[in-house]
Design a protein around this motif. Sequence first.
Motif, PDB file in Angstrom:
ATOM      1  N   ILE A 155      41.533  57.960  35.255  1.00  0.00           N
ATOM      2  CA  ILE A 155      40.322  57.176  35.375  1.00  0.00           C
ATOM      3  C   ILE A 155      39.185  58.055  35.541  1.00  0.00           C
ATOM      4  CG2 ILE A 155      41.641  55.588  36.932  1.00  0.00           C
ATOM      5  CD1 ILE A 155      40.377  57.046  39.368  1.00  0.00           C
ATOM      6  N   ASP A 156      38.975  59.313  34.771  1.00  0.00           N
ATOM      7  CA  ASP A 156      37.965  60.123  35.060  1.00  0.00           C
ATOM      8  C   ASP A 156      37.638  60.280  36.312  1.00  0.00           C
ATOM      9  OD1 ASP A 156      37.147  59.990  32.109  1.00  0.00           O
ATOM     10  OD2 ASP A 156      36.456  57.775  32.517  1.00  0.00           O
ATOM     11  N   THR A 194      41.137  59.494  48.331  1.00  0.00           N
ATOM     12  CA  THR A 194      41.272  59.228  49.749  1.00  0.00           C
ATOM     13  C   THR A 194      40.579  60.262  50.674  1.00  0.00           C
ATOM     14  OG1 THR A 194      43.422  60.446  49.900  1.00  0.00           O
ATOM     15  CG2 THR A 194      43.751  58.054  49.215  1.00  0.00           C
ATOM     16  N   GLY A 195      40.430  59.940  51.933  1.00  0.00           N
ATOM     17  CA  GLY A 195      39.734  61.147  52.856  1.00  0.00           C
ATOM     18  C   GLY A 195      38.433  61.152  52.551  1.00  0.00           C
ATOM     19  N   VAL A 196      37.668  60.267  51.982  1.00  0.00           N
ATOM     20  CA  VAL A 196      36.148  60.216  51.506  1.00  0.00           C
ATOM     21  C   VAL A 196      35.520  60.049  53.188  1.00  0.00           C
ATOM     22  CG1 VAL A 196      34.360  59.544  50.263  1.00  0.00           C
ATOM     23  CG2 VAL A 196      36.399  59.591  49.470  1.00  0.00           C
ATOM     24  N   GLU A 197      34.788  60.751  53.670  1.00  0.00           N
ATOM     25  CA  GLU A 197      34.159  60.521  54.914  1.00  0.00           C
ATOM     26  C   GLU A 197      32.517  60.120  54.625  1.00  0.00           C
ATOM     27  OE1 GLU A 197      34.953  64.033  57.357  1.00  0.00           O
ATOM     28  OE2 GLU A 197      36.934  63.305  57.990  1.00  0.00           O
ATOM     29  N   LYS A 198      32.128  59.255  55.408  1.00  0.00           N
ATOM     30  CA  LYS A 198      30.902  58.649  55.329  1.00  0.00           C
ATOM     31  C   LYS A 198      30.205  58.421  56.785  1.00  0.00           C
ATOM     32  CE  LYS A 198      29.735  59.513  51.097  1.00  0.00           C
ATOM     33  NZ  LYS A 198      28.941  60.561  50.587  1.00  0.00           N
ATOM     34  N   MET A 217      34.618  60.081  41.070  1.00  0.00           N
ATOM     35  CA  MET A 217      33.988  60.517  42.319  1.00  0.00           C
ATOM     36  C   MET A 217      32.682  60.649  42.416  1.00  0.00           C
ATOM     37  SD  MET A 217      35.345  61.342  45.312  1.00  0.00           S
ATOM     38  CE  MET A 217      33.875  61.319  46.534  1.00  0.00           C
ATOM     39  N   GLU A 218      32.059  60.849  41.278  1.00  0.00           N
ATOM     40  CA  GLU A 218      30.415  60.963  41.479  1.00  0.00           C
ATOM     41  C   GLU A 218      29.988  59.477  41.588  1.00  0.00           C
ATOM     42  OE1 GLU A 218      26.648  62.182  38.812  1.00  0.00           O
ATOM     43  OE2 GLU A 218      28.716  62.714  38.280  1.00  0.00           O
ATOM     44  N   VAL A 219      30.645  58.647  41.000  1.00  0.00           N
ATOM     45  CA  VAL A 219      30.257  57.142  40.854  1.00  0.00           C
ATOM     46  C   VAL A 219      30.536  56.417  42.536  1.00  0.00           C
ATOM     47  CG1 VAL A 219      30.810  54.691  40.182  1.00  0.00           C
ATOM     48  CG2 VAL A 219      30.629  56.669  38.587  1.00  0.00           C
ATOM     49  N   ILE A 220      31.780  56.870  42.744  1.00  0.00           N
ATOM     50  CA  ILE A 220      32.337  56.592  44.350  1.00  0.00           C
ATOM     51  C   ILE A 220      31.271  56.905  45.182  1.00  0.00           C
ATOM     52  CG2 ILE A 220      34.132  56.821  45.941  1.00  0.00           C
ATOM     53  CD1 ILE A 220      36.190  56.907  43.713  1.00  0.00           C
ATOM     54  N   ASP A 221      30.989  58.214  45.289  1.00  0.00           N
ATOM     55  CA  ASP A 221      30.013  58.758  46.423  1.00  0.00           C
ATOM     56  C   ASP A 221      28.740  57.999  46.256  1.00  0.00           C
ATOM     57  OD1 ASP A 221      30.098  61.105  48.216  1.00  0.00           O
ATOM     58  OD2 ASP A 221      27.985  61.340  47.008  1.00  0.00           O
ATOM     59  N   GLU A 262      32.940  45.724  44.759  1.00  0.00           N
ATOM     60  CA  GLU A 262      32.292  44.788  43.949  1.00  0.00           C
ATOM     61  C   GLU A 262      31.451  45.740  42.836  1.00  0.00           C
ATOM     62  OE1 GLU A 262      30.130  42.116  45.581  1.00  0.00           O
ATOM     63  OE2 GLU A 262      31.958  40.818  46.415  1.00  0.00           O
ATOM     64  N   ARG A 263      30.786  46.794  43.148  1.00  0.00           N
ATOM     65  CA  ARG A 263      30.043  47.728  42.415  1.00  0.00           C
ATOM     66  C   ARG A 263      31.055  48.606  41.808  1.00  0.00           C
ATOM     67  NH1 ARG A 263      24.967  50.001  45.832  1.00  0.00           N
ATOM     68  NH2 ARG A 263      24.524  51.006  43.727  1.00  0.00           N
ATOM     69  N   LEU A 264      32.171  49.120  42.175  1.00  0.00           N
ATOM     70  CA  LEU A 264      32.976  49.731  41.558  1.00  0.00           C
ATOM     71  C   LEU A 264      33.660  49.094  40.483  1.00  0.00           C
ATOM     72  CD1 LEU A 264      34.334  52.690  42.226  1.00  0.00           C
ATOM     73  CD2 LEU A 264      36.206  51.752  43.373  1.00  0.00           C
ATOM     74  N   LEU A 265      33.964  47.867  40.687  1.00  0.00           N
ATOM     75  CA  LEU A 265      34.748  46.940  39.477  1.00  0.00           C
ATOM     76  C   LEU A 265      33.637  47.037  38.454  1.00  0.00           C
ATOM     77  CD1 LEU A 265      37.002  44.994  38.828  1.00  0.00           C
ATOM     78  CD2 LEU A 265      35.878  43.373  39.798  1.00  0.00           C
ATOM     79  N   SER A 266      32.390  46.631  38.674  1.00  0.00           N
ATOM     80  CA  SER A 266      31.432  46.496  37.585  1.00  0.00           C
ATOM     81  C   SER A 266      31.056  48.172  36.853  1.00  0.00           C
ATOM     82  CB  SER A 266      29.989  46.082  38.384  1.00  0.00           C
ATOM     83  OG  SER A 266      29.540  47.290  38.967  1.00  0.00           O
ATOM     84  N   LYS A 267      31.422  49.241  37.375  1.00  0.00           N
ATOM     85  CA  LYS A 267      31.299  50.190  36.856  1.00  0.00           C
ATOM     86  C   LYS A 267      32.382  50.486  35.805  1.00  0.00           C
ATOM     87  CE  LYS A 267      27.675  52.058  38.952  1.00  0.00           C
ATOM     88  NZ  LYS A 267      26.315  52.590  38.096  1.00  0.00           N
ATOM     89  N   HIS A 268      33.531  50.100  35.838  1.00  0.00           N
ATOM     90  CA  HIS A 268      34.722  50.323  35.139  1.00  0.00           C
ATOM     91  C   HIS A 268      35.248  49.404  34.332  1.00  0.00           C
ATOM     92  CE1 HIS A 268      34.681  53.179  38.575  1.00  0.00           C
ATOM     93  NE2 HIS A 268      35.561  53.944  37.823  1.00  0.00           N
TER      94      HIS A 268
END
Length: 310
Positions: A60-61, A25-29, A66-70, A93-99
């Motif tokens: 969840i590593d 949580t708290g990821v700012e973009k 976090m590297e993948v999320i960022d 969708e991209r997050l789902l495909s990575k896990h």
Amino acid sequence: MSHQLPDVQATQPDVAVGLSQVGVTGVEKLVKLAREDKRPIVLMAEFEVFVDLPGGRKGIDMSRNMEVIDEILEETTEAEAYRVEDVCGEAAERLLSKHDYTSTATVEMTADLVTKEETPASGKPTQNTATIIASATATDDGTHEEIGAEVTGMTVCPCSQGMSESRAREKLQELDVEREIIDEFLDTVPQPGHSQRGHATLTITSEGSPDVDLGDIIDIARDAMSARIYNMAKRPDEDHMTFAAHSDAKFVEDCVRSLAEGAVEQFDHLSDEAVVYIRQSNDESIHQHNAHAEREVTIGQLRAELNGTA
């Protein structure tokens, strides 16, 4: 000489219980919201990103995740987007495909949207702030996206106002004012009631991107309360807001029902399966507690209730 570190996250946990949401949580973009023939609106958005975790896996590593999320958020926010909910949808969708061990990925976003407007009586330039709410949940069956907003306004308590009107009527009768004149006066001049600062929330969720305009959502939410409020107000504006609010006194329950009615009227093109979330919270002025009401329902059910066919 380097050696490979053990993947502790992939091991069996001591307590084999699955978790519905694990993430950050708290990821700012920065998010650039495109507009036709205008410069994009740049939002400082805050993201929350989650995946589900099966009971047979310890974690969840987090650092690797976090590297993948960022990376995903950087790529999905780099280009201009017309809909912030689509930014969340693409990221989910991209997050789902990575896990390969997850079945659900969720991305949530909030950001303050500042728009220009004029005060209601003096016509002075001012600004309005609304909190954008967007999210997306991706599964193997598809992606559902949500878009909405929370806005601030003013409400007046009908019960308090009714007591003031009763006192005014009694006093006017003591002064031998004719009943017809009393009725006309009280119909024309709303009596005082205790007021609150209200917070109205309206979101729409559908399969894929909801076919709704964020500006319409904000307008519906602001108009669901007794009166709109403004960041800057001259005396004529203050008079306008006070009179308007007391002319349309509403309980917290009334505000939620106004949200429901406004959503059905404005978004009559949506399918019955679209989900409407409506919430009103009022900061009470004469109590130490606050008032709250909410509802989450399909727009089809709301249509039936408003049409009297439920």
